[in-house]
Design an enzyme around this catalytic site. Structure first.
Site, PDB file in Angstrom:
ATOM      1  N   ASP A  85      14.686  39.418   3.650  1.00  0.00           N
ATOM      2  CA  ASP A  85      14.877  40.493   4.619  1.00  0.00           C
ATOM      3  C   ASP A  85      13.732  41.503   4.589  1.00  0.00           C
ATOM      4  O   ASP A  85      13.533  42.191   3.594  1.00  0.00           O
ATOM      5  CB  ASP A  85      16.202  41.210   4.285  1.00  0.00           C
ATOM      6  CG  ASP A  85      16.547  42.290   5.274  1.00  0.00           C
ATOM      7  OD1 ASP A  85      17.545  43.002   5.037  1.00  0.00           O
ATOM      8  OD2 ASP A  85      15.821  42.444   6.276  1.00  0.00           O
TER       9      ASP A  85
ATOM     10  N   ASP B 260      22.292  46.794   9.640  1.00  0.00           N
ATOM     11  CA  ASP B 260      21.620  47.539   8.556  1.00  0.00           C
ATOM     12  C   ASP B 260      22.223  48.926   8.376  1.00  0.00           C
ATOM     13  O   ASP B 260      21.836  49.876   9.044  1.00  0.00           O
ATOM     14  CB  ASP B 260      20.118  47.658   8.865  1.00  0.00           C
ATOM     15  CG  ASP B 260      19.353  46.425   8.435  1.00  0.00           C
ATOM     16  OD1 ASP B 260      18.520  45.946   9.216  1.00  0.00           O
ATOM     17  OD2 ASP B 260      19.605  45.951   7.309  1.00  0.00           O
TER      18      ASP B 260
END
Ligand code: DX5
Ligand code: ZN
Length: 219
Positions: A179, A34
């Site tokens: 997500d 991320d």
């Protein structure tokens, strides 16, 4: 069977190498990286995520699923090309026009990397239909991008439903990845809606048995 892409955003730095080994043994399908630049989203994780990705490359052959929550997309793509991730995903909301987005999609693909396109919860799924033939994966954010440990936004599930119907009707071969806020409870609705890959962070990283958690998420 859904695949699991474990987000390493919440991995503690002091025992990160051990955690990556344990995730590999626990059979995560991908490591989800991320990358946040402090501009597209408030947090800045760029140095830590690059370090983690390099460490993972040294100890594991499992694929990297790089999620760029950044404005300066070109710079970050350059940073990750040497690591040859399986996916590099960019955010639709970053681009001012279609040409710029198509250029970035081509740049990722020309480097032999699969391209993902992500949309935030408030972006309509119809806005990206025209790009689907050019990309390999569509990443539907089920939380506002920017941090882990948030609650899944239920309204995002119908976007996945709509996307699944659209790609089936139009015979488009593409992965659907969800997500944010995914755990043993919320994953069921997402499976029903037709996701191929679930990104899971805290529900795995904070669990006491990575292997059991990943197995149960996949069931
Ligand atoms: C949020 C990230 C997600 C998040 C997932 O901006 O894109 O990948 O880290 O973490 P959990 O599963 O804890 O919501
Ligand atoms: Zn992510």
């Amino acid at each position: 069977m859904v695949e699991i892409s474990t987000s390493i955003l919440s991995v503690e730095e002091e025992n990160s190498i051990k955690t990556f080994y344990n995730l590999e043994t626990a059979k995560t399908d991908y490591f989800h990286i991320d990358v946040m630049d402090g501009k597209f989203v408030k947090n800045n994780t760029s140095n830590l995520m690059l370090k983690y990705a390099e460490n993972i490359k040294q100890i594991s052959n499992l694929p990297l699923d790089v999620h760029l929550m950044v404005k300066d997309v070109d710079n970050f793509i350059e940073q990750y090309i040497p690591l040859m991730p399986s996916f590099i995903t960019v955010h639709y909301e970053v681009f001012e026009n279609k040409e710029d987005l198509l250029k970035v999609i081509n740049k990722i693909k020309q480097n032999g990397i699969k391209c993902g396109l992500s949309i935030k919860p408030n972006t309509k799924i119809e806005e990206i239909y025209e790009y689907l033939p050019y990309i390999h994966m569509c990443l539907i954010m089920t939380v506002e991008p920017g941090k882990g440990g948030q609650k899944l936004i239920p309204e995002t599930i119908e976007k996945i439903d709509k996307l699944k119907k659209y790609i089936t009707q139009n015979n488009i071969d593409i992965y659907i990845e969800a997500d944010g806020g995914i755990n043993l409870d919320t994953i069921e609705d997402l499976k029903q809606a037709g996701i191929d890959i679930a990104v899971v962070g805290n529900a795995i990283i904070k669990s006491d048995n990575f292997k059991n958690t990943i197995e149960n998420l996949k069931k």
